[in-house]
Design a protein around this motif. Sequence first.
Motif, PDB file in Angstrom:
ATOM      1  N   PHE A 158       4.172 -13.808   6.695  1.00  0.00           N
ATOM      2  CA  PHE A 158       4.982 -14.232   7.833  1.00  0.00           C
ATOM      3  C   PHE A 158       4.211 -13.989   9.125  1.00  0.00           C
ATOM      4  CE2 PHE A 158       8.157 -13.547   4.557  1.00  0.00           C
ATOM      5  CZ  PHE A 158       8.959 -14.666   4.702  1.00  0.00           C
ATOM      6  N   ILE A 159       4.133 -15.012   9.958  1.00  0.00           N
ATOM      7  CA  ILE A 159       3.377 -14.942  11.200  1.00  0.00           C
ATOM      8  C   ILE A 159       4.140 -14.094  12.205  1.00  0.00           C
ATOM      9  CG2 ILE A 159       2.375 -16.296  13.063  1.00  0.00           C
ATOM     10  CD1 ILE A 159       2.201 -18.631  11.095  1.00  0.00           C
ATOM     11  N   GLY A 160       3.478 -13.048  12.690  1.00  0.00           N
ATOM     12  CA  GLY A 160       4.123 -12.168  13.660  1.00  0.00           C
ATOM     13  C   GLY A 160       5.114 -11.213  13.041  1.00  0.00           C
ATOM     14  N   GLY A 161       5.044 -11.027  11.732  1.00  0.00           N
ATOM     15  CA  GLY A 161       5.998 -10.149  11.067  1.00  0.00           C
ATOM     16  C   GLY A 161       5.707  -8.687  11.323  1.00  0.00           C
ATOM     17  N   SER A 162       6.701  -7.854  11.030  1.00  0.00           N
ATOM     18  CA  SER A 162       6.584  -6.412  11.249  1.00  0.00           C
ATOM     19  C   SER A 162       6.202  -5.668   9.989  1.00  0.00           C
ATOM     20  CB  SER A 162       7.916  -5.854  11.767  1.00  0.00           C
ATOM     21  OG  SER A 162       8.960  -6.105  10.821  1.00  0.00           O
ATOM     22  N   ALA A 163       5.832  -6.395   8.920  1.00  0.00           N
ATOM     23  CA  ALA A 163       5.481  -5.742   7.655  1.00  0.00           C
ATOM     24  C   ALA A 163       3.987  -5.805   7.403  1.00  0.00           C
ATOM     25  CB  ALA A 163       6.230  -6.409   6.497  1.00  0.00           C
ATOM     26  N   ALA A 164       3.181  -5.853   8.482  1.00  0.00           N
ATOM     27  CA  ALA A 164       1.741  -5.895   8.285  1.00  0.00           C
ATOM     28  C   ALA A 164       1.220  -4.599   7.688  1.00  0.00           C
ATOM     29  CB  ALA A 164       1.049  -6.177   9.627  1.00  0.00           C
ATOM     30  N   GLU A 165       1.837  -3.476   8.067  1.00  0.00           N
ATOM     31  CA  GLU A 165       1.455  -2.189   7.523  1.00  0.00           C
ATOM     32  C   GLU A 165       2.639  -1.578   6.804  1.00  0.00           C
ATOM     33  OE1 GLU A 165      -1.496  -1.026   7.469  1.00  0.00           O
ATOM     34  OE2 GLU A 165      -2.397  -2.568   8.744  1.00  0.00           O
ATOM     35  N   PRO A 166       2.404  -0.863   5.688  1.00  0.00           N
ATOM     36  CA  PRO A 166       3.516  -0.230   4.966  1.00  0.00           C
ATOM     37  C   PRO A 166       4.249   0.755   5.858  1.00  0.00           C
ATOM     38  CG  PRO A 166       1.493  -0.248   3.643  1.00  0.00           C
ATOM     39  CD  PRO A 166       1.121  -0.677   5.020  1.00  0.00           C
ATOM     40  N   GLY A 167       5.576   0.748   5.742  1.00  0.00           N
ATOM     41  CA  GLY A 167       6.397   1.638   6.538  1.00  0.00           C
ATOM     42  C   GLY A 167       6.403   3.050   5.984  1.00  0.00           C
ATOM     43  N   PRO A 168       7.151   3.949   6.651  1.00  0.00           N
ATOM     44  CA  PRO A 168       7.167   5.352   6.196  1.00  0.00           C
ATOM     45  C   PRO A 168       7.807   5.515   4.836  1.00  0.00           C
ATOM     46  CG  PRO A 168       8.775   4.965   7.961  1.00  0.00           C
ATOM     47  CD  PRO A 168       7.938   3.735   7.876  1.00  0.00           C
ATOM     48  N   GLY A 169       8.727   4.644   4.466  1.00  0.00           N
ATOM     49  CA  GLY A 169       9.350   4.764   3.160  1.00  0.00           C
ATOM     50  C   GLY A 169       8.619   4.048   2.053  1.00  0.00           C
ATOM     51  N   HIS A 170       7.494   3.405   2.379  1.00  0.00           N
ATOM     52  CA  HIS A 170       6.744   2.654   1.386  1.00  0.00           C
ATOM     53  C   HIS A 170       6.003   3.626   0.475  1.00  0.00           C
ATOM     54  CE1 HIS A 170       3.786  -0.266  -0.209  1.00  0.00           C
ATOM     55  NE2 HIS A 170       4.763  -1.134   0.008  1.00  0.00           N
ATOM     56  N   PRO A 171       5.943   3.366  -0.841  1.00  0.00           N
ATOM     57  CA  PRO A 171       5.251   4.291  -1.741  1.00  0.00           C
ATOM     58  C   PRO A 171       3.760   4.345  -1.440  1.00  0.00           C
ATOM     59  CG  PRO A 171       5.894   2.277  -2.895  1.00  0.00           C
ATOM     60  CD  PRO A 171       6.562   2.244  -1.566  1.00  0.00           C
ATOM     61  N   PRO A 172       3.113   5.483  -1.672  1.00  0.00           N
ATOM     62  CA  PRO A 172       1.674   5.587  -1.398  1.00  0.00           C
ATOM     63  C   PRO A 172       0.854   4.723  -2.352  1.00  0.00           C
ATOM     64  CG  PRO A 172       2.493   7.560  -2.496  1.00  0.00           C
ATOM     65  CD  PRO A 172       3.692   6.739  -2.149  1.00  0.00           C
ATOM     66  N   ALA A 173      -0.417   4.549  -1.990  1.00  0.00           N
ATOM     67  CA  ALA A 173      -1.288   3.659  -2.761  1.00  0.00           C
ATOM     68  C   ALA A 173      -1.491   4.151  -4.186  1.00  0.00           C
ATOM     69  CB  ALA A 173      -2.629   3.508  -2.043  1.00  0.00           C
ATOM     70  N   ASP A 174      -1.607   5.467  -4.367  1.00  0.00           N
ATOM     71  CA  ASP A 174      -1.814   5.991  -5.729  1.00  0.00           C
ATOM     72  C   ASP A 174      -0.628   5.685  -6.625  1.00  0.00           C
ATOM     73  OD1 ASP A 174      -4.228   6.945  -4.875  1.00  0.00           O
ATOM     74  OD2 ASP A 174      -3.501   8.999  -4.510  1.00  0.00           O
ATOM     75  N   LEU A 175       0.581   5.812  -6.087  1.00  0.00           N
ATOM     76  CA  LEU A 175       1.764   5.513  -6.890  1.00  0.00           C
ATOM     77  C   LEU A 175       1.832   4.025  -7.218  1.00  0.00           C
ATOM     78  CD1 LEU A 175       4.389   6.420  -8.181  1.00  0.00           C
ATOM     79  CD2 LEU A 175       5.517   6.181  -5.957  1.00  0.00           C
ATOM     80  N   ARG A 204      -0.732   2.059  -7.672  1.00  0.00           N
ATOM     81  CA  ARG A 204      -1.713   1.829  -8.734  1.00  0.00           C
ATOM     82  C   ARG A 204      -1.176   2.278 -10.087  1.00  0.00           C
ATOM     83  NH1 ARG A 204      -2.846  -0.691  -5.228  1.00  0.00           N
ATOM     84  NH2 ARG A 204      -4.774  -0.878  -4.012  1.00  0.00           N
ATOM     85  N   GLN A 205      -0.488   3.397 -10.124  1.00  0.00           N
ATOM     86  CA  GLN A 205       0.101   3.844 -11.381  1.00  0.00           C
ATOM     87  C   GLN A 205       1.122   2.842 -11.899  1.00  0.00           C
ATOM     88  OE1 GLN A 205       1.683   7.793 -10.862  1.00  0.00           O
ATOM     89  NE2 GLN A 205      -0.295   8.674 -10.307  1.00  0.00           N
ATOM     90  N   ARG A 206       1.955   2.310 -11.006  1.00  0.00           N
ATOM     91  CA  ARG A 206       2.944   1.313 -11.428  1.00  0.00           C
ATOM     92  C   ARG A 206       2.271   0.031 -11.892  1.00  0.00           C
ATOM     93  NH1 ARG A 206       7.493   2.068  -6.583  1.00  0.00           N
ATOM     94  NH2 ARG A 206       8.187   4.163  -7.221  1.00  0.00           N
ATOM     95  N   GLU A 207       1.184  -0.353 -11.217  1.00  0.00           N
ATOM     96  CA  GLU A 207       0.463  -1.546 -11.658  1.00  0.00           C
ATOM     97  C   GLU A 207      -0.089  -1.365 -13.066  1.00  0.00           C
ATOM     98  OE1 GLU A 207      -1.156  -3.204  -7.307  1.00  0.00           O
ATOM     99  OE2 GLU A 207      -2.490  -2.139  -8.696  1.00  0.00           O
ATOM    100  N   MET A 208      -0.633  -0.202 -13.368  1.00  0.00           N
ATOM    101  CA  MET A 208      -1.172   0.032 -14.705  1.00  0.00           C
ATOM    102  C   MET A 208      -0.067   0.011 -15.752  1.00  0.00           C
ATOM    103  SD  MET A 208      -4.346   0.084 -14.311  1.00  0.00           S
ATOM    104  CE  MET A 208      -4.732   0.541 -15.999  1.00  0.00           C
ATOM    105  N   LYS A 209       1.103   0.522 -15.403  1.00  0.00           N
ATOM    106  CA  LYS A 209       2.223   0.482 -16.347  1.00  0.00           C
ATOM    107  C   LYS A 209       2.644  -0.956 -16.628  1.00  0.00           C
ATOM    108  CE  LYS A 209       4.187   5.016 -15.207  1.00  0.00           C
ATOM    109  NZ  LYS A 209       5.374   5.741 -14.653  1.00  0.00           N
TER     110      LYS A 209
END
Length: 446
Positions: free
Chosen positions: A42-59, A61-66
Amino acid sequence: MAQALGEDLAQPSELQDDSSSLGSDSELSGPGPYRQADRYGFIGGSAAEPGPGHPPADLIRQREMKWVEMTSHWEKTMSRRYKKVKMQCRKGIPSALRARCWPLLCGAHVCQKNNPGTYQNLAEAPGDPQWMETIGRDLHRQFPLHEMFVSPQGHGQQGLLQVLKAYTLYRPEQGYCQAQGPVAAVLLMHLPPEEAFWCLVQICEVYLPGYYGPHMEAVRLDAEVFMALLRRLLPRVHKHLQKVGVGPLLYLPEWFLCLFARSLPFPTVLRVWDAFLSEGVKVLFRVGLTLVRLALGTTEQRLACPGLLETLGALRSIPPAQLQEEVFMPQVHGVALSELELQREIKAQLAQLPASASEPPPRPQARLPGAPAIFETQQLAGTQGSPRPEVPRIVIQPPEEPQAPRRKPQTRGKTFHGLLTRSRGPPIESPARSHRSSTSFLDTRF
């Protein structure tokens, strides 16, 4: 009925602007030619960066492997470990794997496999001029600030045109419904056109049959079911809605027909779709009940809505902070509504629904409750349609009669010549010899 529901999808200007009515908080910022697209496009959206409630990158990756492990053995996973699939869907499918998981959950991969070349033939065929004109008028309304759908000649709008046209040819008795536009657009954001088409077919015919036809008879039934659930779970809110004259058909069709794509922030829309494709229409009722509770759950909120317009405005203007995925989805899954209770309420309302001579009766039995029911149905259809395997013939032979063990011939004290004569047959007769008289050696004369 169908005309009224179709008009409800195009909201009045004072309640909802046509250019920003398609389900993303990025669209509330207005157009901007040089704004950067967020991680959802989305152009000009506010979701360019993960928010504070967004899961961390390691988590993540674990979900992707599952998910990679589960989808690699999908039949085994659905047969034995569906509870794990359901829990992972509630946590949210990783964005990188939605294109792989959504067709598996809804059974679109089986439909595509069983109908090779069908979509290509439909996409190349000319469409009905009536439907093509209607679809063409709606293309620019589907997520106008998404980078896929900005240009009328871009691959997004053209792909959406082909998918919707293909469905009108695939089901000419149903044709095109305005609410199919945002549903197909969300699918095209994640899938190629052919896979998006078969997912749309499964949503329209398996998850929500009777929603997108000319009469929308299933919407009328589910509206009565929703009011009955409100009366049981939120009695004060139900009383207020009846008092101000807000019936379910004034707000529920836009929610359910578009799968909340026009009503929630886009990250939350994706989480709702993950759960919906896994657990079925029960998720839509849970989301709707949660929205009503957030809008009118307290006494202060109800006192601030003395009339119909104020109440509808409250239902459409819930604070965005309360609709963020990590805050909103746990409340959705916490709604006390099981599949058994939903089916019981559907049967009760179906018996009370007045018969109409101009509309076909709803057929809730045609709706399958989520991915496990779809998987079992497709497995059963595949078993019945495939040729019966040859049953191996088991030949039982009678046991052989026991034979006496061969005895070793007794050769002790016998000459080799005797053995040869016994083995070859009777001995050859030789001329008789004259026997000497029995005289001693000493008497023999030389």
